[in-house]
Write an enzyme that holds these catalytic residues in place. Structure first.
Site, PDB file in Angstrom:
ATOM      1  CB  CYS A 138      -0.930  -0.004   1.219  1.00 14.01           C
ATOM      2  SG  CYS A 138      -1.945   1.478   1.377  1.00 14.01           S
ATOM      3  CB  CYS A 141      -0.403   2.372   4.061  1.00 16.35           C
ATOM      4  SG  CYS A 141      -2.051   1.810   3.604  1.00 16.35           S
ATOM      5  CG  ASP A 142       3.403   1.228   4.365  1.00 15.19           C
ATOM      6  OD1 ASP A 142       2.925   1.704   5.415  1.00 15.19           O
ATOM      7  OD2 ASP A 142       3.265   0.037   4.041  1.00 15.19           O
TER       8      ASP A 142
END
Length: 347
Positions: A138, A141-142
């Site tokens: 993701c 997300c990261d």
């Protein structure tokens, strides 16, 4: 299992991730007594994420497991029941929903499906071991963890192209590794990728090995045109070959899109009255915790209204959380204590 042995429930929520837990909290607060079928891995996919920086209310990063633990505790504070069972099959019988797990059979008036989706993996050795330590599924997300670093994205569809473009805002260098000589994604996304100066496309190439012991340090890649193996030093590796929604247990009557995701309207209704959807199982686009939680809240509100209109035996319950219940018990005990009396007799 015989009908008389079925456990009757007003609302069953299938899935114990952010979408399902949020739904359970809202349902309980609406006077419904929901049962959550958590599955063997409660918390959903986000529980494997080491840190979240974009979930509202947490100025410092919070681990995915810790966040779902807090959600679970909040749900339990309102009396939500959670069972570590997985829905293996759902059938529709006489406008009721029969949910079979590996050990029980339930009959429900209404359902919220929040079973989530899981990223497709490459199946490489130690891929799971390095997840959260350089390997991610993701970019949203990261990506921020790889600011000014080198990262690689594997894939050639819309997901890979979008993630590479997003990563290019943070990383110093982004490599897209695609096993073919042409992208499968939309042309507009392909054009955006090719216009980015810090994105390099590695065509006709497959990832064969992840390097690094406890933290990713690079990749071994194989060019399937000239049959050569080389090493690529990267700090992060994003697998973007798609997601698989968990819908195999659903009845044939329920509508899925061409990728297998549940089709739901803006009120979280599916095509089956009484079945609602929340979280990643109905979201092929965003797959964010905050969006899953919001959709769970909407699904619970709609399911509560459905029960009030369609279930003659439904009666909303008074909601008292654990802290209030403990205080009431303490007050009751104090009020019931017999007063001490002394009867002094003077001779």
């Amino acid at each position: 299992m015989a009908d008389q042995n079925r456990k009757h429930e007003n609302l069953i929520i299938v899935g114990g991730g952010p979408g399902g837990l949020s739904a359970s909290i809202y349902a309980a607060r609406n006077g419904v007594n929901p049962l959550v079928l958590n599955g063997p891995e409660p918390g959903g996919q986000i529980s494997t994420t080491s840190e979240l920086e974009n979930y509202p209310g947490f100025p410092e990063p919070i681990g995915g497991f810790e966040l779902t633990q807090k959600m679970t505790q909040q749900a339990e504070n309102f009396g939500v029941r959670l069972e570590y069972e997985s829905a293996e099959k759902i059938a529709i019988v006489d406008n009721k929903f029969i949910v079979k797990t590996e050990i029980n059979e339930y009959e429900a008036e209404t359902l919220i499906i929040a079973s989530g989706a899981e990223p497709k993996t490459l199946g490489l050795p130690r891929e799971d071991h390095l997840r959260g330590n350089g390997v991610s599924y993701c970019a949203t997300c990261d990506a921020a963890f790889f600011k000014n670093k080198k990262v690689a994205v594997v894939g050639g569809g819309d997901t890979a192209l979008w993630e590479a473009t997003f990563l290019a805002k943070f990383a110093a260098q982004v490599y897209i590794i695609h096993r073919r000589g042409k992208f499968r994604g939309a042309k507009i996304l392909s054009d955006r990728v090719k216009a980015k100066e810090n994105i390099e496309i590695i065509w006709d190439t497959e990832v064969k090995e992840l390097m690094g012991e406890d933290k990713l340090s690079g990749l071994k890649i194989f060019n399937n045109k000239n049959n050569t193996v080389s090493k690529l030093a990267v700090d992060g590796f994003f697998v973007a070959i798609g997601h698989q929604p968990r819908t195999s247990f659903l009845p044939a009557e329920i509508e899925l899109d061409s990728y297998g995701y549940l089709v739901a309207d803006k009120h979280q209704h599916t095509n089956i009255p009484g079945i609602f959807a929340a979280g990643d199982v109905q979201d092929p686009d965003y797959r964010q915790v905050v969006i899953a939680a919001g959709s769970g809240a909407k699904a619970a509100i709609e399911a509560s209204e459905y029960l009030e209109k369609n279930s003659p035996t439904f009666a909303a319950q008074t909601v008292i959380n654990k802290a209030e219940a403990a205080q009431q018990t303490e007050n009751f005990s104090t009020e019931q204590e017999p007063a001490l009396s002394f009867n002094l007799k003077l001779d």
